[in-house]
Design a protein around this motif. Sequence first.
Motif, PDB file in Angstrom:
ATOM      1  N   ARG A  44     -19.172   1.046 -92.681  1.00 24.16           N
ATOM      2  CA  ARG A  44     -20.570   1.084 -92.220  1.00 24.16           C
ATOM      3  C   ARG A  44     -20.718   0.345 -90.900  1.00 24.16           C
ATOM      4  O   ARG A  44     -21.409   0.808 -89.992  1.00 24.16           O
ATOM      5  CB  ARG A  44     -21.499   0.488 -93.270  1.00 24.16           C
ATOM      6  CG  ARG A  44     -21.846   1.440 -94.391  1.00 24.16           C
ATOM      7  CD  ARG A  44     -23.004   0.920 -95.229  1.00 24.16           C
ATOM      8  NE  ARG A  44     -22.791  -0.419 -95.756  1.00 24.16           N
ATOM      9  CZ  ARG A  44     -22.198  -0.690 -96.910  1.00 24.16           C
ATOM     10  NH1 ARG A  44     -21.738   0.281 -97.650  1.00 24.16           N
ATOM     11  NH2 ARG A  44     -22.055  -1.925 -97.317  1.00 24.16           N
ATOM     12  N   SER A  45     -20.093  -0.811 -90.774  1.00 28.18           N
ATOM     13  CA  SER A  45     -20.168  -1.585 -89.540  1.00 28.18           C
ATOM     14  C   SER A  45     -19.554  -0.818 -88.382  1.00 28.18           C
ATOM     15  O   SER A  45     -20.107  -0.770 -87.289  1.00 28.18           O
ATOM     16  CB  SER A  45     -19.450  -2.924 -89.695  1.00 28.18           C
ATOM     17  OG  SER A  45     -20.138  -3.751 -90.589  1.00 28.18           O
ATOM     18  N   ARG A  46     -18.394  -0.234 -88.624  1.00 27.97           N
ATOM     19  CA  ARG A  46     -17.711   0.532 -87.583  1.00 27.97           C
ATOM     20  C   ARG A  46     -18.549   1.740 -87.174  1.00 27.97           C
ATOM     21  O   ARG A  46     -18.730   2.013 -85.993  1.00 27.97           O
ATOM     22  CB  ARG A  46     -16.323   0.967 -88.042  1.00 27.97           C
ATOM     23  CG  ARG A  46     -15.555   1.732 -86.957  1.00 27.97           C
ATOM     24  CD  ARG A  46     -14.176   2.175 -87.391  1.00 27.97           C
ATOM     25  NE  ARG A  46     -14.257   3.100 -88.496  1.00 27.97           N
ATOM     26  CZ  ARG A  46     -13.710   2.909 -89.692  1.00 27.97           C
ATOM     27  NH1 ARG A  46     -13.024   1.819 -89.933  1.00 27.97           N
ATOM     28  NH2 ARG A  46     -13.835   3.798 -90.647  1.00 27.97           N
ATOM     29  N   ASP A  47     -19.095   2.465 -88.149  1.00 28.05           N
ATOM     30  CA  ASP A  47     -19.916   3.637 -87.850  1.00 28.05           C
ATOM     31  C   ASP A  47     -21.171   3.259 -87.073  1.00 28.05           C
ATOM     32  O   ASP A  47     -21.556   3.942 -86.127  1.00 28.05           O
ATOM     33  CB  ASP A  47     -20.291   4.380 -89.133  1.00 28.05           C
ATOM     34  CG  ASP A  47     -19.093   5.051 -89.791  1.00 28.05           C
ATOM     35  OD1 ASP A  47     -18.026   5.181 -89.141  1.00 28.05           O
ATOM     36  OD2 ASP A  47     -19.219   5.434 -90.972  1.00 28.05           O
ATOM     37  N   ALA A  48     -21.817   2.176 -87.470  1.00 29.18           N
ATOM     38  CA  ALA A  48     -23.022   1.719 -86.771  1.00 29.18           C
ATOM     39  C   ALA A  48     -22.679   1.304 -85.343  1.00 29.18           C
ATOM     40  O   ALA A  48     -23.430   1.587 -84.403  1.00 29.18           O
ATOM     41  CB  ALA A  48     -23.672   0.563 -87.523  1.00 29.18           C
ATOM     42  N   PHE A  49     -21.546   0.665 -85.176  1.00 30.95           N
ATOM     43  CA  PHE A  49     -21.086   0.248 -83.848  1.00 30.95           C
ATOM     44  C   PHE A  49     -20.835   1.470 -82.969  1.00 30.95           C
ATOM     45  O   PHE A  49     -21.308   1.523 -81.834  1.00 30.95           O
ATOM     46  CB  PHE A  49     -19.810  -0.596 -83.997  1.00 30.95           C
ATOM     47  CG  PHE A  49     -19.159  -0.949 -82.699  1.00 30.95           C
ATOM     48  CD1 PHE A  49     -19.722  -1.902 -81.873  1.00 30.95           C
ATOM     49  CD2 PHE A  49     -17.977  -0.349 -82.313  1.00 30.95           C
ATOM     50  CE1 PHE A  49     -19.116  -2.239 -80.663  1.00 30.95           C
ATOM     51  CE2 PHE A  49     -17.361  -0.682 -81.116  1.00 30.95           C
ATOM     52  CZ  PHE A  49     -17.935  -1.630 -80.289  1.00 30.95           C
ATOM     53  N   LEU A  50     -20.115   2.450 -83.494  1.00 31.02           N
ATOM     54  CA  LEU A  50     -19.834   3.659 -82.717  1.00 31.02           C
ATOM     55  C   LEU A  50     -21.116   4.411 -82.386  1.00 31.02           C
ATOM     56  O   LEU A  50     -21.288   4.919 -81.273  1.00 31.02           O
ATOM     57  CB  LEU A  50     -18.856   4.566 -83.476  1.00 31.02           C
ATOM     58  CG  LEU A  50     -17.450   4.009 -83.666  1.00 31.02           C
ATOM     59  CD1 LEU A  50     -16.617   4.943 -84.543  1.00 31.02           C
ATOM     60  CD2 LEU A  50     -16.758   3.758 -82.331  1.00 31.02           C
ATOM     61  N   TYR A  51     -22.037   4.474 -83.330  1.00 34.64           N
ATOM     62  CA  TYR A  51     -23.313   5.153 -83.104  1.00 34.64           C
ATOM     63  C   TYR A  51     -24.110   4.446 -81.996  1.00 34.64           C
ATOM     64  O   TYR A  51     -24.668   5.094 -81.119  1.00 34.64           O
ATOM     65  CB  TYR A  51     -24.128   5.196 -84.403  1.00 34.64           C
ATOM     66  CG  TYR A  51     -25.452   5.898 -84.239  1.00 34.64           C
ATOM     67  CD1 TYR A  51     -25.519   7.287 -84.229  1.00 34.64           C
ATOM     68  CD2 TYR A  51     -26.617   5.175 -84.086  1.00 34.64           C
ATOM     69  CE1 TYR A  51     -26.726   7.938 -84.067  1.00 34.64           C
ATOM     70  CE2 TYR A  51     -27.837   5.818 -83.928  1.00 34.64           C
ATOM     71  CZ  TYR A  51     -27.889   7.194 -83.918  1.00 34.64           C
ATOM     72  OH  TYR A  51     -29.084   7.837 -83.743  1.00 34.64           O
ATOM     73  N   ALA A  52     -24.156   3.119 -82.047  1.00 36.43           N
ATOM     74  CA  ALA A  52     -24.890   2.358 -81.031  1.00 36.43           C
ATOM     75  C   ALA A  52     -24.284   2.554 -79.646  1.00 36.43           C
ATOM     76  O   ALA A  52     -24.991   2.519 -78.644  1.00 36.43           O
ATOM     77  CB  ALA A  52     -24.921   0.877 -81.402  1.00 36.43           C
ATOM     78  N   LEU A  53     -22.979   2.773 -79.595  1.00 35.58           N
ATOM     79  CA  LEU A  53     -22.315   3.032 -78.314  1.00 35.58           C
ATOM     80  C   LEU A  53     -22.437   4.488 -77.882  1.00 35.58           C
ATOM     81  O   LEU A  53     -22.193   4.811 -76.727  1.00 35.58           O
ATOM     82  CB  LEU A  53     -20.823   2.677 -78.399  1.00 35.58           C
ATOM     83  CG  LEU A  53     -20.478   1.204 -78.338  1.00 35.58           C
ATOM     84  CD1 LEU A  53     -18.988   1.008 -78.584  1.00 35.58           C
ATOM     85  CD2 LEU A  53     -20.877   0.602 -77.010  1.00 35.58           C
ATOM     86  N   GLY A  54     -22.791   5.356 -78.814  1.00 40.19           N
ATOM     87  CA  GLY A  54     -22.873   6.779 -78.503  1.00 40.19           C
ATOM     88  C   GLY A  54     -21.511   7.438 -78.444  1.00 40.19           C
ATOM     89  O   GLY A  54     -21.329   8.456 -77.778  1.00 40.19           O
ATOM     90  N   THR A  55     -20.537   6.862 -79.141  1.00 42.89           N
ATOM     91  CA  THR A  55     -19.184   7.397 -79.138  1.00 42.89           C
ATOM     92  C   THR A  55     -18.833   7.978 -80.496  1.00 42.89           C
ATOM     93  O   THR A  55     -19.517   7.724 -81.483  1.00 42.89           O
ATOM     94  CB  THR A  55     -18.160   6.301 -78.774  1.00 42.89           C
ATOM     95  OG1 THR A  55     -18.262   5.232 -79.712  1.00 42.89           O
ATOM     96  CG2 THR A  55     -18.388   5.771 -77.368  1.00 42.89           C
ATOM     97  N   GLN A  56     -17.748   8.740 -80.521  1.00 44.18           N
ATOM     98  CA  GLN A  56     -17.329   9.406 -81.744  1.00 44.18           C
ATOM     99  C   GLN A  56     -16.195   8.692 -82.470  1.00 44.18           C
ATOM    100  O   GLN A  56     -16.026   8.868 -83.669  1.00 44.18           O
ATOM    101  CB  GLN A  56     -16.875  10.846 -81.432  1.00 44.18           C
ATOM    102  CG  GLN A  56     -17.977  11.700 -80.834  1.00 44.18           C
ATOM    103  CD  GLN A  56     -19.135  11.878 -81.790  1.00 44.18           C
ATOM    104  OE1 GLN A  56     -18.937  12.137 -82.974  1.00 44.18           O
ATOM    105  NE2 GLN A  56     -20.345  11.703 -81.299  1.00 44.18           N
ATOM    106  N   SER A  75     -22.152   2.396 -73.531  1.00 44.63           N
ATOM    107  CA  SER A  75     -23.403   2.759 -74.189  1.00 44.63           C
ATOM    108  C   SER A  75     -24.301   3.568 -73.254  1.00 44.63           C
ATOM    109  O   SER A  75     -24.865   4.592 -73.645  1.00 44.63           O
ATOM    110  CB  SER A  75     -24.129   1.491 -74.666  1.00 44.63           C
ATOM    111  OG  SER A  75     -25.365   1.811 -75.252  1.00 44.63           O
ATOM    112  N   SER A  76     -24.425   3.123 -72.036  1.00 40.59           N
ATOM    113  CA  SER A  76     -25.257   3.816 -71.056  1.00 40.59           C
ATOM    114  C   SER A  76     -24.710   5.210 -70.744  1.00 40.59           C
ATOM    115  O   SER A  76     -25.465   6.186 -70.687  1.00 40.59           O
ATOM    116  CB  SER A  76     -25.336   2.987 -69.770  1.00 40.59           C
ATOM    117  OG  SER A  76     -26.074   3.654 -68.785  1.00 40.59           O
ATOM    118  N   LEU A  77     -23.423   5.305 -70.569  1.00 42.09           N
ATOM    119  CA  LEU A  77     -22.764   6.572 -70.253  1.00 42.09           C
ATOM    120  C   LEU A  77     -22.938   7.609 -71.357  1.00 42.09           C
ATOM    121  O   LEU A  77     -23.121   8.794 -71.092  1.00 42.09           O
ATOM    122  CB  LEU A  77     -21.264   6.324 -70.006  1.00 42.09           C
ATOM    123  CG  LEU A  77     -20.382   7.515 -69.707  1.00 42.09           C
ATOM    124  CD1 LEU A  77     -20.707   8.057 -68.317  1.00 42.09           C
ATOM    125  CD2 LEU A  77     -18.917   7.118 -69.771  1.00 42.09           C
TER     126      LEU A  77
END
Length: 133
Positions: A44-56, A75-77
């Motif tokens: 969950r932490s990893r998924d939330a982190f990736l989501y916040a960064l906008g990465t897959q 994140s901006s990109l």
Amino acid sequence: MKRIWIVGTLALGITLGSSLGGGRVEAEAVYRETPPASSDETTRSRDAFLYALGTQSEQEVYDLMYEGLSLREISSLNGGSEEALITLQVRELEQQLEQRLADGQITKEAYIAYKAELPEVVTASLSSSMAGL
């Protein structure tokens, strides 16, 4: 040396177990001796982190950091949310501080001081990059 720094920085983002922008005091404040309670918590932490960064994927974050981008730039990109990233990291680090306080690893005064520094430390860590290494 560059690879070590990349892996360490990526581990920070994924596990939220240390801070990039802080000094010795902040690093001590967020040290986590025990692993997360479950693999579900880690996922969950990893998924939330990736989501916040906008990465897959973690690999995408690793590659972008290797190219010299900071977490803020990633994140901006990718259309991620810097605010969500900060909130997520601060919440995770607060939980670690609470556990350290409960385990007697830090005093109440240290807990209060470290907790007050978290937003500033996390915000500063978002700008750290590997450029120049």
